[in-house]
Write a protein that holds these residues in place. Structure first.
Motif, PDB file in Angstrom:
ATOM      1  N   ALA A 123       0.818  -1.213   0.000  1.00  0.00           N
ATOM      2  CA  ALA A 123       0.000   0.000   0.000  1.00  0.00           C
ATOM      3  C   ALA A 123       0.851   1.261   0.000  1.00  0.00           C
ATOM      4  CB  ALA A 123      -0.932   0.000   1.216  1.00  0.00           C
ATOM      5  N   ALA A 124       2.093   1.161   0.443  1.00  0.00           N
ATOM      6  CA  ALA A 124       2.960   2.341   0.436  1.00  0.00           C
ATOM      7  C   ALA A 124       3.283   2.788  -0.983  1.00  0.00           C
ATOM      8  CB  ALA A 124       4.250   2.045   1.194  1.00  0.00           C
ATOM      9  N   SER A 125       3.253   1.857  -1.947  1.00  0.00           N
ATOM     10  CA  SER A 125       3.537   2.189  -3.341  1.00  0.00           C
ATOM     11  C   SER A 125       2.281   2.301  -4.179  1.00  0.00           C
ATOM     12  CB  SER A 125       4.454   1.116  -3.954  1.00  0.00           C
ATOM     13  OG  SER A 125       5.636   0.966  -3.195  1.00  0.00           O
ATOM     14  N   ASN A 126       1.148   1.904  -3.629  1.00  0.00           N
ATOM     15  CA  ASN A 126      -0.119   1.945  -4.366  1.00  0.00           C
ATOM     16  C   ASN A 126      -1.177   2.631  -3.506  1.00  0.00           C
ATOM     17  OD1 ASN A 126       0.482  -0.118  -6.785  1.00  0.00           O
ATOM     18  ND2 ASN A 126       1.312  -0.972  -4.906  1.00  0.00           N
ATOM     19  N   THR A 127      -0.992   3.924  -3.314  1.00  0.00           N
ATOM     20  CA  THR A 127      -1.829   4.647  -2.350  1.00  0.00           C
ATOM     21  C   THR A 127      -3.047   5.307  -2.983  1.00  0.00           C
ATOM     22  OG1 THR A 127      -0.532   6.658  -2.664  1.00  0.00           O
ATOM     23  CG2 THR A 127       0.197   5.153  -0.940  1.00  0.00           C
ATOM     24  N   SER A 128      -3.087   5.415  -4.304  1.00  0.00           N
ATOM     25  CA  SER A 128      -4.126   6.223  -4.933  1.00  0.00           C
ATOM     26  C   SER A 128      -5.440   5.470  -5.039  1.00  0.00           C
ATOM     27  CB  SER A 128      -3.680   6.662  -6.328  1.00  0.00           C
ATOM     28  OG  SER A 128      -3.605   5.547  -7.196  1.00  0.00           O
ATOM     29  N   VAL A 129      -6.504   6.210  -5.294  1.00  0.00           N
ATOM     30  CA  VAL A 129      -7.825   5.622  -5.450  1.00  0.00           C
ATOM     31  C   VAL A 129      -7.893   4.800  -6.735  1.00  0.00           C
ATOM     32  CG1 VAL A 129      -8.741   7.656  -6.622  1.00  0.00           C
ATOM     33  CG2 VAL A 129     -10.300   6.145  -5.399  1.00  0.00           C
ATOM     34  N   ASP A 130      -7.107   5.165  -7.746  1.00  0.00           N
ATOM     35  CA  ASP A 130      -7.116   4.398  -8.995  1.00  0.00           C
ATOM     36  C   ASP A 130      -6.584   2.990  -8.781  1.00  0.00           C
ATOM     37  OD1 ASP A 130      -8.149   6.557 -10.392  1.00  0.00           O
ATOM     38  OD2 ASP A 130      -6.161   7.339 -10.922  1.00  0.00           O
ATOM     39  N   ASP A 131      -5.570   2.853  -7.917  1.00  0.00           N
ATOM     40  CA  ASP A 131      -5.031   1.518  -7.627  1.00  0.00           C
ATOM     41  C   ASP A 131      -6.088   0.640  -6.971  1.00  0.00           C
ATOM     42  OD1 ASP A 131      -2.448   2.154  -8.576  1.00  0.00           O
ATOM     43  OD2 ASP A 131      -1.982   3.153  -6.683  1.00  0.00           O
ATOM     44  N   VAL A 132      -6.851   1.209  -6.039  1.00  0.00           N
ATOM     45  CA  VAL A 132      -7.886   0.436  -5.348  1.00  0.00           C
ATOM     46  C   VAL A 132      -9.035   0.110  -6.301  1.00  0.00           C
ATOM     47  CG1 VAL A 132      -9.563   0.491  -3.469  1.00  0.00           C
ATOM     48  CG2 VAL A 132      -7.258   1.376  -3.112  1.00  0.00           C
ATOM     49  N   ARG A 133      -9.382   1.034  -7.202  1.00  0.00           N
ATOM     50  CA  ARG A 133     -10.448   0.754  -8.167  1.00  0.00           C
ATOM     51  C   ARG A 133     -10.067  -0.393  -9.088  1.00  0.00           C
ATOM     52  NH1 ARG A 133     -11.683   7.114  -9.565  1.00  0.00           N
ATOM     53  NH2 ARG A 133     -13.125   7.507  -7.819  1.00  0.00           N
ATOM     54  N   GLU A 134      -8.781  -0.427  -9.473  1.00  0.00           N
ATOM     55  CA  GLU A 134      -8.311  -1.544 -10.299  1.00  0.00           C
ATOM     56  C   GLU A 134      -8.418  -2.856  -9.530  1.00  0.00           C
ATOM     57  OE1 GLU A 134      -4.283  -2.877 -12.777  1.00  0.00           O
ATOM     58  OE2 GLU A 134      -4.338  -0.997 -11.654  1.00  0.00           O
ATOM     59  N   LEU A 135      -8.035  -2.818  -8.249  1.00  0.00           N
ATOM     60  CA  LEU A 135      -8.168  -4.013  -7.400  1.00  0.00           C
ATOM     61  C   LEU A 135      -9.633  -4.431  -7.298  1.00  0.00           C
ATOM     62  CD1 LEU A 135      -6.492  -4.565  -3.948  1.00  0.00           C
ATOM     63  CD2 LEU A 135      -8.942  -4.750  -4.145  1.00  0.00           C
ATOM     64  N   ARG A 136     -10.517  -3.458  -7.101  1.00  0.00           N
ATOM     65  CA  ARG A 136     -11.941  -3.749  -6.937  1.00  0.00           C
ATOM     66  C   ARG A 136     -12.522  -4.384  -8.196  1.00  0.00           C
ATOM     67  NH1 ARG A 136     -15.300   1.507  -6.017  1.00  0.00           N
ATOM     68  NH2 ARG A 136     -14.733   1.669  -8.232  1.00  0.00           N
ATOM     69  N   ASP A 137     -12.044  -3.962  -9.353  1.00  0.00           N
ATOM     70  CA  ASP A 137     -12.552  -4.529 -10.608  1.00  0.00           C
ATOM     71  C   ASP A 137     -12.100  -5.969 -10.797  1.00  0.00           C
ATOM     72  OD1 ASP A 137     -13.733  -2.100 -11.111  1.00  0.00           O
ATOM     73  OD2 ASP A 137     -12.092  -1.358 -12.389  1.00  0.00           O
ATOM     74  N   ARG A 138     -10.922  -6.311 -10.290  1.00  0.00           N
ATOM     75  CA  ARG A 138     -10.400  -7.661 -10.477  1.00  0.00           C
ATOM     76  C   ARG A 138     -10.957  -8.656  -9.466  1.00  0.00           C
ATOM     77  NH1 ARG A 138      -3.887  -6.713 -11.594  1.00  0.00           N
ATOM     78  NH2 ARG A 138      -4.117  -5.507 -13.543  1.00  0.00           N
ATOM     79  N   VAL A 139     -11.531  -8.157  -8.399  1.00  0.00           N
ATOM     80  CA  VAL A 139     -12.036  -9.042  -7.355  1.00  0.00           C
ATOM     81  C   VAL A 139     -13.110  -9.980  -7.894  1.00  0.00           C
ATOM     82  CG1 VAL A 139     -13.482  -9.028  -5.272  1.00  0.00           C
ATOM     83  CG2 VAL A 139     -11.437  -7.618  -5.371  1.00  0.00           C
ATOM     84  N   LEU A 167     -12.524   1.233  -1.199  1.00  0.00           N
ATOM     85  CA  LEU A 167     -12.371  -0.164  -0.784  1.00  0.00           C
ATOM     86  C   LEU A 167     -13.500  -0.641   0.133  1.00  0.00           C
ATOM     87  CD1 LEU A 167     -10.443  -2.664  -0.765  1.00  0.00           C
ATOM     88  CD2 LEU A 167      -9.310  -1.620   1.198  1.00  0.00           C
ATOM     89  N   LEU A 168     -14.221   0.316   0.748  1.00  0.00           N
ATOM     90  CA  LEU A 168     -15.162  -0.038   1.812  1.00  0.00           C
ATOM     91  C   LEU A 168     -16.193  -1.071   1.382  1.00  0.00           C
ATOM     92  CD1 LEU A 168     -15.917   3.265   3.749  1.00  0.00           C
ATOM     93  CD2 LEU A 168     -14.824   1.192   4.587  1.00  0.00           C
ATOM     94  N   LYS A 169     -16.931  -0.810   0.305  1.00  0.00           N
ATOM     95  CA  LYS A 169     -18.033  -1.684  -0.093  1.00  0.00           C
ATOM     96  C   LYS A 169     -17.530  -3.075  -0.443  1.00  0.00           C
ATOM     97  CE  LYS A 169     -22.403  -2.322  -0.835  1.00  0.00           C
ATOM     98  NZ  LYS A 169     -23.350  -2.288   0.293  1.00  0.00           N
ATOM     99  N   THR A 170     -16.429  -3.136  -1.179  1.00  0.00           N
ATOM    100  CA  THR A 170     -15.852  -4.436  -1.537  1.00  0.00           C
ATOM    101  C   THR A 170     -15.372  -5.180  -0.301  1.00  0.00           C
ATOM    102  OG1 THR A 170     -15.152  -3.517  -3.659  1.00  0.00           O
ATOM    103  CG2 THR A 170     -14.111  -5.564  -2.959  1.00  0.00           C
ATOM    104  N   LEU A 171     -14.821  -4.437   0.648  1.00  0.00           N
ATOM    105  CA  LEU A 171     -14.328  -5.069   1.870  1.00  0.00           C
ATOM    106  C   LEU A 171     -15.471  -5.602   2.723  1.00  0.00           C
ATOM    107  CD1 LEU A 171     -11.568  -5.482   3.277  1.00  0.00           C
ATOM    108  CD2 LEU A 171     -12.013  -3.415   4.568  1.00  0.00           C
ATOM    109  N   GLU A 172     -16.606  -4.933   2.682  1.00  0.00           N
ATOM    110  CA  GLU A 172     -17.743  -5.357   3.500  1.00  0.00           C
ATOM    111  C   GLU A 172     -18.456  -6.560   2.895  1.00  0.00           C
ATOM    112  OE1 GLU A 172     -21.637  -3.355   5.655  1.00  0.00           O
ATOM    113  OE2 GLU A 172     -20.752  -2.402   3.906  1.00  0.00           O
ATOM    114  N   GLU A 173     -18.628  -6.576   1.571  1.00  0.00           N
ATOM    115  CA  GLU A 173     -19.360  -7.655   0.913  1.00  0.00           C
ATOM    116  C   GLU A 173     -18.579  -8.155  -0.298  1.00  0.00           C
ATOM    117  OE1 GLU A 173     -23.186  -6.196  -0.094  1.00  0.00           O
ATOM    118  OE2 GLU A 173     -23.804  -5.829   1.985  1.00  0.00           O
TER     119      GLU A 173
END
Length: 558
Positions: A123-139, A167-173
């Motif tokens: 997370a220290a190298s991937n702090t932006s919201v775009d990084d998390v959105r990419e993660l959320r799409d791959r989940v 990340l919140l919604k993906t983390l919850e459900e």
């Protein structure tokens, strides 16, 4: 797997033949010890039984959560446990208690770092919201090989606020095939909305004995002879981090010695010898300032870092404090011979002396962080520990903070008696020193070095806007005079009025007070009855009068 992940082919023997350099780089001979002996099962994790037992029970009862939060200091096993959990939930062994078995194809792939369903994110190298959105799409995509797709997000507290919100919604459900494991050393920086969606496990600092025992096992596997005292020094230097301890052992074994003793460990780590620390503390216990300075500069002459010396002295005094106050040898981890010597040294010092010395050295350690601090903070701290900075050490000529005012004679008028200054008392002297302590404390944000010098002084008089401060030694006075403008500024801020500080040293006799003023910081009572009757009563009481209340009928209570 080599087709899906070409990088994994580098780890195969055939690639080693094609690329000999890669075989050398990945050879166990050059791999760091903490990587070679990284825990592979829950039983291998040292000092975190409360976490391992809970996760094993969750596997047995099939109650594995969808999100975990691992918190704790560095090097305590957070990331290693996350990998073990990722293997355990995907392990193909029939016996649940045997998971992870590190034999099945999934466990082997994770150990070799080629399982696509284990995604580790820094997370220290991937702090932006775009990084998390990419993660959320791959989940949403199903696992390719394993049963669960496991996301391990290390140092998760480094994510931005927008990234946490994404990340919140993906983390919850999350989908049923996804498990999130968040790891952090600073849990207070994680939003409560994220923490509430996770099962939190707190990893504790590992005990010194557990670290020393584990290091002994590693040394035996590496065929290196390490003395118990040396293992204890390494374990204490790691301050609860197993990774730090193993890295230190790796550094020391690189010297190639067949026998590793305590002296070699101290030399490699840049530490002061135990005998030198003992001699310095003995000099402090003896109360000889000259001997203390001689021992200190003897150690400095050996090229020792002052920060390291201060840390060792504080740790040494901490052990003495435990032996002095606790009087229980089980509180410290020492060999019998060393324990006996420490107990004898603890009896030479009182608990108050040890506490005072620890506080003085702690302040010196902070002062050393300032540029060009030099040796002065440590010298002052040790002299203060000897007792030279105490009020009792001041010359007898300044024992009285101000001259006494003669008692009023019978032929003096009432107005003269009402304005007379009361005789000095211990309370006035105490108030002066408390004022100087406040000024010294307020100096810390400006100059920690100057604050350490000011602690050696005592306020002896206050006349109008001048505060007189006495130092037992000339170099203390000279240091303060060199920054007198800053001292005056801080004193004026603390007292709330323009104040000038005058510093003196050696024998000193306070000057007589200015006419019509009081030489202390106490406020004189008003003598005018017309302005406030209560102030007249207060002035009368201070002059020794007996005031008898009278009721509305003209009768006294008695």
């Amino acid at each position: 797997s080599a087709i899906r992940n070409p990088q994994s082919a580098i780890r195969t023997p055939q690639s080693a033949i094609r690329n000999p350099q890669s075989a050398i780089r990945n050879s166990p001979m050059t791999q760091a010890l903490y990587r070679r002996y990284r825990p592979q099962t829950f039983e291998d994790v040292v000092g975190q039984d409360h976490v391992s037992d809970t996760l094993r029970n969750a596997l047995r009862t099939e109650r594995v959560g969808h999100a975990y939060l691992f918190t704790g200091p560095r090097g305590t096993g957070k990331t290693s446990t996350a990998r073990i959990l990722a293997k355990a939930v995907n392990c193909q062994a029939e016996d649940i208690d045997a998971r992870p078995d590190n034999v099945c194809p999934v466990c082997v792939a994770i150990n070799e770092g080629r399982l696509l369903d284990l995604i580790e994110i820094d997370a220290a190298s991937n702090t932006s919201v775009d990084d998390v959105r990419e993660l959320r799409d791959r989940v949403a995509f199903a696992p390719s090989e394993a049963t669960y797709k496991v996301y391990v997000i290390d140092e998760v507290h480094m994510l931005s606020t927008s990234a946490f919100n994404a990340l919140l919604k993906t983390l919850e459900e999350p989908p049923s095939h996804v498990i999130f494991i968040l790891a952090t050393t600073e849990p207070h920086k994680i939003p409560a909305t994220v923490t509430s969606r996770c099962q939190r496990f707190d990893f504790h600092r590992i005990g010194t004995r557990e670290i020393a025992t584990h290091l002994g096992e590693l040394a035996q596997q590496e065929s290196v002879a390490v003395s118990p005292e040396a293992l204890g020094i390494i374990a204490r230097s790691a301050t609860g981090s197993m990774r730090d301890a193993v890295s230190l052992l790796d550094q020391i074994t690189a010297y190639g010695h067949e026998q590793i003793d305590a002296e070699l460990v101290r030399d490699v780590l840049g530490m002061v010898s135990g005998a030198a620390v003992n001699e310095l503390v003995d000099a402090v216990a003896g109360g000889d300032g000259a001997e203390v300075l001689a021992k200190l500069h003897e150690i400095i002459g050996q090229g020792v870092e002052l920060n390291q010396l201060v840390s060792q002295l504080i740790e040494h005094l901490r052990v003495l404090l435990l032996l002095n106050v606790g009087r229980d040898s089980s509180l410290v981890d020492l060999a019998d011979a060393e324990l006996e010597a420490m107990q004898a040294q603890a009896r030479r010092l009182s608990a108050t002396q040890i506490l005072h010395a620890i506080r003085a050295l702690n302040e010196a350690g902070q002062a050393l962080r300032t540029p060009f601090a030099g040796y002065l903070p440590v010298e002052l701290a040790l002299l203060d520990a000897v007792g030279m900075g105490d009020v009792q050490a001041a010359p007898a000529a300044i024992s009285s903070p101000r001259p006494t005012t003669p008692a009023p004679t019978p032929d003096r008028s009432r107005s003269q008696m009402a304005t007379a200054s009361p005789a000095p008392s211990a309370v006035n002297a105490e108030e002066l020193n408390q004022t100087w302590e406040k000024i010294s404390a307020a100096m810390r944000p400006h100059s920690a070095k100057l604050q350490a010098v000011m602690r050696s002084g005592n306020a002896v008089a206050m006349n109008n806007d001048e505060l007189v401060v006495h130092y037992p030694y000339d170099f203390h006075r000279e240091e303060t005079e060199g920054s007198i403008d800053l001292v005056n500024k801080v004193a004026s801020t603390v007292l709330g009025k323009p104040t000038r500080v005058r510093v003196v040293s050696g024998d000193y006799t306070p000057p007589p007070p200015s006419p019509g003023t009081a030489p202390t910081t106490r406020t004189q009572p008003e003598a005018s009855a017309g302005s406030n009757p209560d102030s007249l009563l207060e002035a009368a009481r201070e002059l020794g009068a007996i005031v008898t209340p009278i009721d509305s009928t003209g009768h006294t209570d008695t």
